[in-house]
Design an enzyme around this catalytic site. Structure first.
Site, PDB file in Angstrom:
ATOM      1  N   GLY A   1      -5.244  87.305 166.512  1.00  0.00           N
ATOM      2  CA  GLY A   1      -5.424  87.535 167.933  1.00  0.00           C
ATOM      3  C   GLY A   1      -4.897  86.405 168.789  1.00  0.00           C
TER       4      GLY A   1
ATOM      5  N   VAL B   1       2.271  82.632 164.336  1.00  0.00           N
ATOM      6  CA  VAL B   1       2.696  81.249 164.148  1.00  0.00           C
ATOM      7  C   VAL B   1       3.845  81.218 163.157  1.00  0.00           C
ATOM      8  CG1 VAL B   1       1.988  78.928 163.517  1.00  0.00           C
ATOM      9  CG2 VAL B   1       0.348  80.465 164.575  1.00  0.00           C
TER      10      VAL B   1
ATOM     11  N   ASP C   1     -13.768  75.168 169.423  1.00  0.00           N
ATOM     12  CA  ASP C   1     -13.562  76.051 168.268  1.00  0.00           C
ATOM     13  C   ASP C   1     -13.240  75.237 167.022  1.00  0.00           C
ATOM     14  OD1 ASP C   1     -11.321  78.775 167.392  1.00  0.00           O
ATOM     15  OD2 ASP C   1     -13.460  78.542 167.025  1.00  0.00           O
TER      16      ASP C   1
END
Length: 748
Positions: free
Chosen positions: A436, A440, A553
């Protein structure tokens, strides 16, 4: 006669021949042999190679030499014989080493006093004699040294007061005298002269009296530890003038009164003031008793008699009027207070928005001290200078091509990155991860350098929010530290949004702990090194980055490792950028709101950013798929990520490194009151509370290192402090980093 002359010539020739083959030992070598002679017990024979038959002491173990102007031979500049259990005394002959810069004899059993002649070594700038049996008074002659920067005499048996001549140590940066028998009052009116002092540790002594107010004038101070003494009186308000990032420790004293809610004192957690029975106020949450104002005493028959003569009707009328007046005043006061709060809020908010639009902040990165990482926390044991990886951002440095930046242009943020857009798009690439947060890629550009390119979302969205996006990314580019992934460039177009960062080639911590991707399960020394590096990076993010960012995070997959297993924190605040390209283009959009649930999918972290954001939507993916690394207070329907929630996440990561278990593990069902606590945290805390064997929770790989038990236990205590349920009870990240640096420091 002729035969006698021939015999004499033969002897002279032999002596000259011997002298040519055996040059004389240098004066530095003789001084070192005096140190060897002063050692009465050398259990490991560490000085056995210090031999008078070897004329060159520069080849002896523990000796460092350098060429000196005007001398035909190198001079001794460093002596390091630490942790060898040597017994004996320190000889005065060491003072004849005029070029000696660093003397390190810590971790031995040297006794006796420190000879004043030692400080004849006028080039000395670092003296480390901690962990010995030295006695006597503080060596006042140390302040005669013009270059002394580091003086560590901790954990000896020094006694007596600190002398006022300490003000002469003007170049001193670190003074550590913890764990001695020093006593008396700390001298006042001397600290303002020691302008470069970064660390002052006087803990675990017998100091008495009041805290000197001029300690607050140490504007370079990063650590002030005065704990475990007998200080009394109130805390000087002037200590609030210390840098906002200072680590303060005043525990276990006899201080009293209200803690000043001012400056850096207001930034400290409750642990800085524990075990001072007379202290009250924030952050101890101990209310201060306010003495009742005594009623004015009046003579009998005076004003009191007049009021006594008044009738009941008069008293009732006055009472009612006062009530009305007080009520009106209360309403007006509350209204005025609310108006001031609103004005202050919009003033601060306006500054933040202005800073965001200009890519603001960053000037604080040039400040030395904790934020500049010149001390042991950055890597070198005793902090003689900046770490080799230190980088300080210069706002005037600008960026590479396109630093002004317009839509459809590749914008670089440092001069060292020389890739243009066409080259980037033509380069060979392969997918590293998809989720989401975008796809990469590893991209190898023309010069053979590999970079990580993240394509955000599906490329679209964001409308006309380019200026906000560019300002945030530039702020990300200013965050530079050896343990943070560095962002190099970005690209914005209507159908494509890219972030280009350094590529870290050795996977992440999650794989390394569990032996995935070809990694060998990490030994204790490697895990401790990774924990220290990650703590340094996160502490820098909190205290030294342009905006004192929050990560939001943190988890093992966002701690990347290079070939030498050095850690790099990535993805700090990436969700903030995603919110800019997924939310509608509106000036009224909440800049701290979390993106949609799709933004929370997990993928391998490769870049970093950092801006505060909140999980304001109960329908977000954060609540549908709880992240066990997040702090309990951030899992509610309306919550906000803070630096203390980052500390909790780091504590869970540290527990996972120590146990080898994922945080979701749950040995037993959690009660309804503990459902927000990850199983791992609850399990480890229960084992420690019940004093059960450490082997129950420790990763079996770590059990193989029998010498690391004390260090592992200390690391567990750090992790448990980080994972306290109450955010106010958790330490600051800088304190966590300092505590991890202390673990195993004696083995360095």
């Amino acid at each position: 006669m002729r035969r006698r002359r021939l015999y004499l010539f033969t002897i002279i020739f032999y002596i000259i021949h011997v002298l040519r083959r055996c040059p004389a030992l240098s004066p530095d070598g003789l001084a070192l042999l005096a140190l060897k002679a002063a050692v009465s017990d050398d259990p490991s024979s560490s000085l056995s190679e210090w031999n008078q038959d070897d004329y060159n002491p520069c080849r002896w173990p523990g000796i460092t030499c350098a060429n000196a102007t005007g001398f035909a031979y190198p001079r001794v500049v460093g002596v390091s014989v630490s942790g060898k259990n040597l017994s004996g005394h320190i000889p005065s002959e060491i003072g004849t080493l005029l070029f000696l810069r660093r003397l390190n004899l810590h971790g031995n059993r040297f006794s006796g006093t420190i000879p004043p002649q030692l400080f004849n070594a006028s080039s000395l700038h670092s003296l480390f004699l901690y962990d010995n049996l030295l006695s006597g008074a503080f060596p006042a002659a140390a302040c005669d040294l013009p270059r002394l920067q580091n003086l560590d005499l901790s954990r000896n048996a020094l006694s007596g007061p600190l002398p006022p001549v300490l003000r002469g140590c003007r170049q001193l940066q670190r003074l550590r005298l913890a764990g001695n028998r020093l006593s008396g009052e700390i001298p006042a009116r001397i600290w303002a002269d020691i302008v470069s002092l970064v660390q002052l540790d006087l803990s675990s002594n017998g100091f008495t009296g009041r805290l000197p107010p001029d300690l607050g004038e140490l504007d370079s101070l990063a650590t002030l530890n005065l704990s475990h003494n007998h200080f009394s009186g109130s805390i000087p308000t002037s200590l609030g003038n210390l840098p906002s990032t200072v680590s303060l420790d005043l525990r276990y004293n006899n201080l009293s009164g209200e803690i000043p809610d001012f400056g850096s004192l207001a930034n400290q957690g409750p642990t800085a003031f524990f075990d001072n029975p007379g202290l009250c106020g924030f952050p101890l949450m101990v209310p201060c008793e306010r003495p009742a104002t005594p009623a004015a005493e009046t003579p009998e028959g005076g004003r009191g008699a007049e009021f006594a003569a008044m009738g009941n009707e008069g008293r009732k009328g006055i009472s009612t009027g006062l009530i009305v007046l007080i009520s009106a005043a209360d309403v007006a006061g509350v209204a005025l207070l609310g108006l001031l709060v609103v004005c202050a809020y919009w003033k601060v908010r306006g500054k933040e928005e202005c800073s965001a639009k200009t890519g603001g902040g960053g000037k604080g990165l040039g400040r030395r001290g904790w934020c500049g990482w010149p001390c042991a926390e950055a890597g070198e044991e005793n902090g003689e200078g900046p770490s080799s990886g230190e980088e300080v951002y210069d706002e005037e440095e600008g960026g590479g091509s396109g630093v002004g930046g317009v839509e459809g242009e590749l914008v670089t943020m440092d001069k060292g990155f020389k890739v243009d857009l066409d080259e980037l798009l033509r380069a060979s690439a392969y997918v590293l991860g998809k989720g989401g947060k975008g796809i990469v890629y590893k991209v190898v550009v023309g010069n053979g350098e590999a970079v990580a390119v993240r394509r955000l979302g599906e490329g679209g969205g964001g409308g006309g929010r380019y200026k906000e996006f560019a300002a945030e990314v530039r702020a990300m580019g200013r965050v530079r530290h050896p343990n943070l992934v560095r962002l190099r460039a970005f690209y914005w177009a209507a159908d494509e949004k890219l972030l280009i960062a350094d590529f870290i080639a050795n996977g992440n911590l999650s794989g390394a702990i569990r032996g995935r991707s070809g990694h060998v399960s990490l030994p204790w020394s490697a895990r401790l090194s990774i924990a220290r590096g990650a703590a340094r990076g996160l502490a820098h993010l909190h205290d030294c980055s342009p905006r004192k960012f929050v990560h939001g995070d943190l988890k093992p997959s966002n701690i990347l490792l290079d070939a030498d297993f050095n850690p790099y924190i990535s993805d700090f605040g990436l969700l903030r950028l995603l919110s800019l390209i997924t939310s509608p283009s509106s000036s009224s959009a909440n800049p701290t709101s979390a993106p949609s649930s799709s933004s929370f999918s997990s993928t391998t972290g490769l870049i970093g950013a950092a801006l505060p954001f909140s999980s304001s939507s109960s329908k977000s993916g954060l609540l549908e798929r709880p992240n066990p690394y997040r702090a309990p207070e951030t899992r509610a329907a309306v919550s906000r990520f803070t630096q203390k929630s980052d500390v909790y996440s780091f504590g869970v990561v540290l527990l996972e490194m120590l146990t080898g278990k994922p945080p979701e593990m749950s040995p037993s069902p959690a009660s309804s009151g503990e459902q927000l606590v990850p199983g791992l945290v609850k399990w480890v805390r229960k084992v420690f509370d019940e004093t059960r064997p450490l082997s129950e929770v420790l990763d079996p790989v770590l059990l193989q290192d029998g010498n690391a038990k004390k260090e592992v236990v200390a690391a567990f205590h750090v992790a448990l402090a980080c994972t306290e349920m109450d955010p106010d009870a958790r330490p600051r990240m800088k304190t966590v980093s300092e505590d991890l640096e202390k673990i195993g420091s004696s083995r360095k």
